[in-house]
Design a protein around this motif. Structure first.
Motif, mmCIF file in Angstrom:
data_model
loop_
_atom_site.group_PDB
_atom_site.id
_atom_site.type_symbol
_atom_site.label_atom_id
_atom_site.label_comp_id
_atom_site.label_asym_id
_atom_site.label_seq_id
_atom_site.Cartn_x
_atom_site.Cartn_y
_atom_site.Cartn_z
ATOM 1 N N THR A 55 43.421 24.637 39.586
ATOM 2 C CA THR A 55 42.481 24.904 40.675
ATOM 3 C C THR A 55 41.684 23.637 40.949
ATOM 4 O OG1 THR A 55 42.284 27.252 40.177
ATOM 5 C CG2 THR A 55 40.451 26.250 41.372
ATOM 6 N N ARG A 71 38.879 34.899 46.143
ATOM 7 C CA ARG A 71 39.273 36.081 45.366
ATOM 8 C C ARG A 71 38.672 37.330 45.980
ATOM 9 N NH1 ARG A 71 40.876 33.653 40.794
ATOM 10 N NH2 ARG A 71 41.037 35.598 39.619
ATOM 11 N N LEU A 128 40.900 23.342 35.623
ATOM 12 C CA LEU A 128 40.025 23.101 36.767
ATOM 13 C C LEU A 128 39.909 21.601 36.990
ATOM 14 C CD1 LEU A 128 38.126 24.523 38.850
ATOM 15 C CD2 LEU A 128 36.259 24.011 37.276
ATOM 16 N N THR A 157 45.465 26.167 47.653
ATOM 17 C CA THR A 157 46.625 26.953 47.214
ATOM 18 C C THR A 157 47.950 26.357 47.679
ATOM 19 O OG1 THR A 157 46.603 28.380 49.172
ATOM 20 C CG2 THR A 157 45.238 29.067 47.309
ATOM 21 N N ARG A 180 38.361 21.698 42.812
ATOM 22 C CA ARG A 180 36.960 22.016 43.111
ATOM 23 C C ARG A 180 36.231 20.742 43.513
ATOM 24 N NH1 ARG A 180 33.015 25.530 39.745
ATOM 25 N NH2 ARG A 180 30.967 24.640 40.127
ATOM 26 N N PRO A 221 37.275 28.073 32.557
ATOM 27 C CA PRO A 221 38.517 27.300 32.454
ATOM 28 C C PRO A 221 38.808 26.882 31.009
ATOM 29 C CG PRO A 221 36.761 25.957 33.386
ATOM 30 C CD PRO A 221 36.218 27.343 33.279
ATOM 31 N N SER A 272 38.284 29.081 37.831
ATOM 32 C CA SER A 272 39.613 29.217 37.238
ATOM 33 C C SER A 272 39.479 29.533 35.755
ATOM 34 C CB SER A 272 40.390 27.906 37.405
ATOM 35 O OG SER A 272 41.571 27.908 36.627
ATOM 36 N N ASP A 273 40.445 30.273 35.204
ATOM 37 C CA ASP A 273 40.496 30.471 33.756
ATOM 38 C C ASP A 273 41.600 29.614 33.146
ATOM 39 O OD1 ASP A 273 42.737 31.755 34.660
ATOM 40 O OD2 ASP A 273 42.270 33.711 33.780
ATOM 41 N N SER A 274 42.033 28.586 33.894
ATOM 42 C CA SER A 274 43.124 27.727 33.428
ATOM 43 C C SER A 274 42.682 26.260 33.455
ATOM 44 C CB SER A 274 44.365 27.952 34.291
ATOM 45 O OG SER A 274 45.438 27.182 33.821
ATOM 46 N N ASN A 325 46.016 27.446 42.325
ATOM 47 C CA ASN A 325 44.948 28.424 42.576
ATOM 48 C C ASN A 325 45.503 29.836 42.763
ATOM 49 O OD1 ASN A 325 42.224 28.847 42.612
ATOM 50 N ND2 ASN A 325 41.877 28.053 44.666
ATOM 51 N N PRO A 337 48.425 27.132 35.625
ATOM 52 C CA PRO A 337 47.751 27.093 36.930
ATOM 53 C C PRO A 337 46.718 25.978 37.028
ATOM 54 C CG PRO A 337 47.818 29.327 36.047
ATOM 55 C CD PRO A 337 48.221 28.416 34.931
#
Length: 943
Positions: free
Chosen positions: A70, A483, A88, A253, A72, A43, A84-86, A515, A68
């Motif tokens: 996500t 995913r 979190l 989501t 958790r 993230p 997430s790569d955005s 997400n 985005p």
């Protein structure tokens, strides 16, 4: 360095949230880029949220910048839905509120409550939550609801969807809806009339399409967590109810679940289990089909294939017959539960009669003995970790989760086994919740190169064709789509149902920021992207499967890193070192010094929850040892050789502090010590009013001088150095308390020679000075052999940490070493009369004693002495860790979060370590002393 929109988001969010809970540094983002799945996404920003207002602010700013988000909780998710790569957002440690309602018939929970904690709160009412995932000791309610988790016994009747009473949630636009609050619902019907009307229209479309409606009804007779909960459109007429149930299993989501209220289910106190062996899968599944018709009698039936049985056949306690089974054999682990012993016996008789004519290899034998049936279930639970522990280096452990219609369970299982052979996954095993047609299979692919990834891709596609197309089963029965199966949702459901799911996503999240790619994706290669590397780093941790089970036990989990995250960081640093990336490696090492090393207590409780038995504390100790300088080694060895002098110096320092405190009082002393810490740093100990006083000259009472009952007593170095703080109810030195109790029991006390120089070695070992630690252990061993006349008398220790250290360090079989509390409970109690005090007390079992399995003994001893004993939930290691509470008090404070509320009604607390008692007293609002103080108060000589 953040760029563009992420930099803007970071700046904006710091206006709302404190910087200490917003992370963009490489170590923190790396650590939170891992969940229990085979994926890794790093993230850009990690936020530890603590309130609905914070989440609303995050959603507002993210939406304005089209970034985005996500959510958790525990991160035990297996399908990649918690990475997430955005942005979190972690909803765990600030979300722990729990409220039992209606005499246990309902429970209100925030997303950070661990499933087992909810059940512990319900236990006095004979109730539990319906979902019972195998991860219940680690998984949090946020994940349990958002994945619609089930488990071995809950089936489809008691999952989150079926036991949901109400939800409190935030939609992507920041709107709060509490479906259990009439005013909130009424306001929502006005503000979101359009959304509700569209949901109602979707329901009408489903009802008008007979084939689609029938498909939805059929698929939810099985366990099914692939895609959205379309059954909500069939099961409910009110769009608010549809909305609430669509949120279940939506994996973050569609919105953020801030609170759930469950209808609870009965927890039957009487149980019986049988492990039944069959000649082949087909025969075992014939029995399962009959059992599945009587779920009111059969609580669980776990199918175990031959490979899964083989994976545990050499473990201790496993029935001998397993080693003799043929290659096609299988087993079913059956459990039945009842409210009474008579009802249980009737259930057992029914099951035996109902499947008794089906051929077995060893008959059907139920047991209601807890130890025996626990052994059976340990066999079942040990299969997944067994594969993980035996896998080759740098391979990944994947546990997949499918469901076949029950009538096709045998065929499906055999064809799965054939696919393992076809694709060369010969280590794969199958087990599962057979009553629901739900199978788990575990295998260990290697993602080190394109060929291996291609093999995995082809295998997974073959599995999807088998399950979803050939048998119209569920590709995800209980682990969530994530995913992992998002590219195959349309394959399982068909185009019409998939379009319905796309419309639902668009209704709730029109900007697509929640997400993304989880559940609904256009990327048909998503399941093979961002696969997590598992590089070899150290033999102590290379077997780690990054499941996260350890995290609940870790005292630093809320403040820095968890054991899983320490392992992730060490793997990354090993990889960077291998690649020669010195700049990134240096940056990670700098950050890791505090987050990974200084705030690790090395308590080792992580090992007790780890499915493959990893003690991350051992890694920390090893790294500390490797990092010792020549000067550090020399200093440690000098201190070890002159321990009595060093201890005397510590007492002089404490006496000086005692004098200051006597003159200045609490407030001024605290201010002076804090000022010194600011100037000098962590070498100045953190002071509280519970700081110990200097011990005086040790008065070595001998108890009953001429008694035939004798014991060697080794007062710990803490007992010889510290005296209780002046504000403690009992200010006597601990050794005098121990002598008083054992004197009443008629024991003569013997003390080792050279006592002032003896130490168990823990202070040195915890700093990585292994040689000095071993020197002290050797000295203690020699002294105890002499004092015990080569083992003639037992040895007692008055500090639980020291007891554990000597039990681990001394291997001479002649020496019998016991903690003083164990000795009193198991031996001396027979010579004492106990008068339980009419009071409620708190008990803290120190981490080393927990690891040694002494919790029950300490609890039993405390219950001899007080009318009510409370062991606070969720408090593992206290985080004081010898001297960490003096140098890193933030660790002690974090580890004891929530303690004060749980012990508010107690008149005092008790433990077995002087330093732990300092931190416990400081953060509980009640004084903690050694348990022997309570024993002395409640015991009298037996006349």
């Amino acid at each position: 360095m953040l760029q563009g929109a992420y930099r803007e988001f970071h700046q904006r969010i710091l206006e709302t949230l404190p910087a200490r809970r917003v992370f963009t540094d490489p170590l923190s983002t790396l650590a939170y880029g891992t969940d229990a799945s085979c994926y890794r996404l790093t993230p850009k920003v990690v936020i530890k949220s603590e309130s609905e207002d914070e989440v609303r602010a995050i959603l507002r700013e993210a939406a304005s910048l089209q970034l985005p988000v996500t959510f958790r909780a525990a991160g035990t998710s297996l399908s990649g839905q918690a990475v997430s790569d955005s942005i979190l957002v972690v909803a765990s440690h600030g979300w722990k509120r729990l409220q039992v309602l209606d005499d246990g018939r309902a429970i209100r929970l925030q997303p950070g409550v661990i499933g087992a904690e909810a059940n512990a709160a319900l236990l006095p009412y004979g109730r539990k939550i319906g979902p019972d995932p195998a991860t219940i000791n680690s998984a949090m309610i946020g994940g349990i609801v958002n994945n619609n988790s089930s488990g071995m016994c809950c089936g489809t009747a008691q999952n989150s969807y079926r036991t949901l009473r109400s939800l409190r949630l935030l939609l992507a636009d920041g709107t709060l809806l509490d479906t259990g609050d009439a005013a909130s619902v009424a306001a929502f019907r006005t503000s979101h009339a359009g959304l509700l009307a569209q949901l109602a229209a979707l329901r009408q479309r489903v009802l008008a399409d007979d084939a689609l409606a029938a498909k939805i009804a059929r698929k939810y007779k099985m366990k099914n967590t692939t895609g959205y909960s379309l059954n909500a459109l069939l099961d409910f007429a009110d769009p608010v109810d549809m909305l609430a149930h669509l949120m279940v299993g939506s994996e973050g989501t569609l919105g953020f679940v801030a609170e759930v209220t469950y209808h609870t289910v009965e927890e039957h106190p009487h149980k019986a289990s049988a492990l039944v062996f069959y000649p082949d899968i087909q025969t075992a599944c014939d029995a399962v089909q009959r059992l599945a018709q009587h779920k009111d009698v059969v609580s669980s039936a776990e199918l175990l294939d031959r490979a899964s049985l083989r994976s545990v056949e050499n473990k201790a306690g496993v029935p001998e017959i397993i080693r003799t089974l043929g290659p096609d054999a299988a087993a079913i682990l059956i459990e039945t539960r009842a409210a009474s012993a008579d009802s249980l016996a009737a259930n057992v008789a029914f099951i035996e009669q109902h499947i008794g004519d089906i051929a077995t290899l060893d008959g059907i034998r139920f047991t209601s003995d807890a130890a025996e049936y626990t052994q059976f279930w340990n066999i079942r639970k040990g299969m997944f970790p067994s594969v993980g522990a035996m896998r080759a280096a740098e391979t990944t452990v994947i546990i997949e989760d499918v469901a076949f219609p029950i009538e096709h369970l045998a065929e499906g299982t055999l064809k799965l086994q054939a696919l393992f052979r076809q694709f060369g996954y010969h280590e794969a095993i199958i087990f599962g919740h057979a009553l629901e047609g739900n199978l788990h299979f575990v295998f260990t692919p290697n993602f080190s190169g394109p060929a291996e990834i291609a093999r995995y891709e082809a295998f997974l596609e073959a599995v999807c064709q088998l399950v979803a197309v050939e048998y119209e089963g569920a590709l995800k029965a209980e682990h969530g789509t994530g995913r992992n199966m998002a590219p195959f949702v349309e394959l399982e459901w068909g185009a019409t149902a998939f379009r319905l799911m796309q419309e639902i996503k668009a209704l709730f999240d029109p900007a697509g920021i929640l997400n993304p790619d989880v559940i609904i994706t256009a990327d048909k290669q998503l399941h093979i992207r961002d696969l997590k590397p598992i590089p070899a780093a150290n033999p102590l941790i290379d077997k780690c499967i990054e499941c996260g089970f350890c995290e609940v036990m870790c005292p630093s989990r809320a403040i820095t890193l968890t054991p899983r995250q320490r392992i992730v960081a060490n793997r990354e640093m090993a990889q960077l070192e291998k690649q020669g990336d010195s700049e990134q490696l240096a940056e990670l090492r700098r950050a890791y010094q505090y987050a990974g090393d200084e705030t690790c207590t090395t308590c080792g409780l992580c090992e007790t929850a780890c499915p493959v038995g990893i003690n991350t504390g051992s890694l920390t100790s090893l790294l500390r040892e490797a990092g010792q300088s020549d000067i550090g080694w020399a200093t440690a060895n000098t201190l070890a050789s002159n321990f009595a002098t060093a201890a005397a110096g510590a007492r002089l320092g404490l006496k000086a502090l005692d004098t200051l405190h006597a003159v200045a009082g609490d407030a001024a002393t605290g201010a002076i010590m804090r000022g010194l810490r600011k100037v000098v740093g962590r070498k100045i100990p953190y002071w509280t009013p519970y700081f110990p006083r200097a011990a005086g000259k040790l008065q070595l009472a001998t108890g009953q001088a001429h008694s035939q009952r004798q014991v060697v007593y080794l007062p710990s170095c803490l007992t010889r150095t510290f005296a209780p703080a002046g504000n403690m109810p009992d200010s006597r030195p601990l050794n005098e308390v121990v002598a008083s109790v054992l004197g009443k029991a008629g024991y003569r006390l013997i003390y080792p020679d050279n006592l002032a120089n003896l130490c168990c070695g823990t202070p040195f070992k915890s700093k990585g000075a292994a040689d000095a630690a071993q020197q002290k252990v050797n000295e203690v061993e020699a002294a105890l052999l002499a004092a015990t006349e080569n083992g003639r008398w037992p040895v007692i220790i008055d500090n639980g940490v020291c007891t554990a250290a000597l039990l681990d360090g001394i291997h001479d079989p002649r020496l019998r070493i016991l903690d003083v509390t164990t000795f009193v409970q198991e031996e001396a109690a027979q010579y004492l009369r106990f008068v339980p005090q009419d009071e409620t007390v708190a008990l803290h079992v120190v981490c080393s004693m927990k690891k040694k399995g002494q919790s029950a003994s300490l609890n039993a001893l405390a219950r001899r002495c007080a009318s009510k004993v409370i062991e606070p939930a969720g408090i593992t290691c206290c985080g004081f860790a010898g001297d960490k509470g003096f140098s890193h008090p933030e660790l002690n404070e974090s580890a004891l979060t929530g303690l004060q509320q749980q012990v508010a009604g107690c008149c005092g607390g008790f433990s077995t370590s002087a330093t732990c008692e300092i931190g416990l007293s400081s953060h509980s609002g009640i004084p903690y002393q050694h348990l022997m103080v309570l024993v002395d108060k409640a015991s009298q000589p037996l006349r």
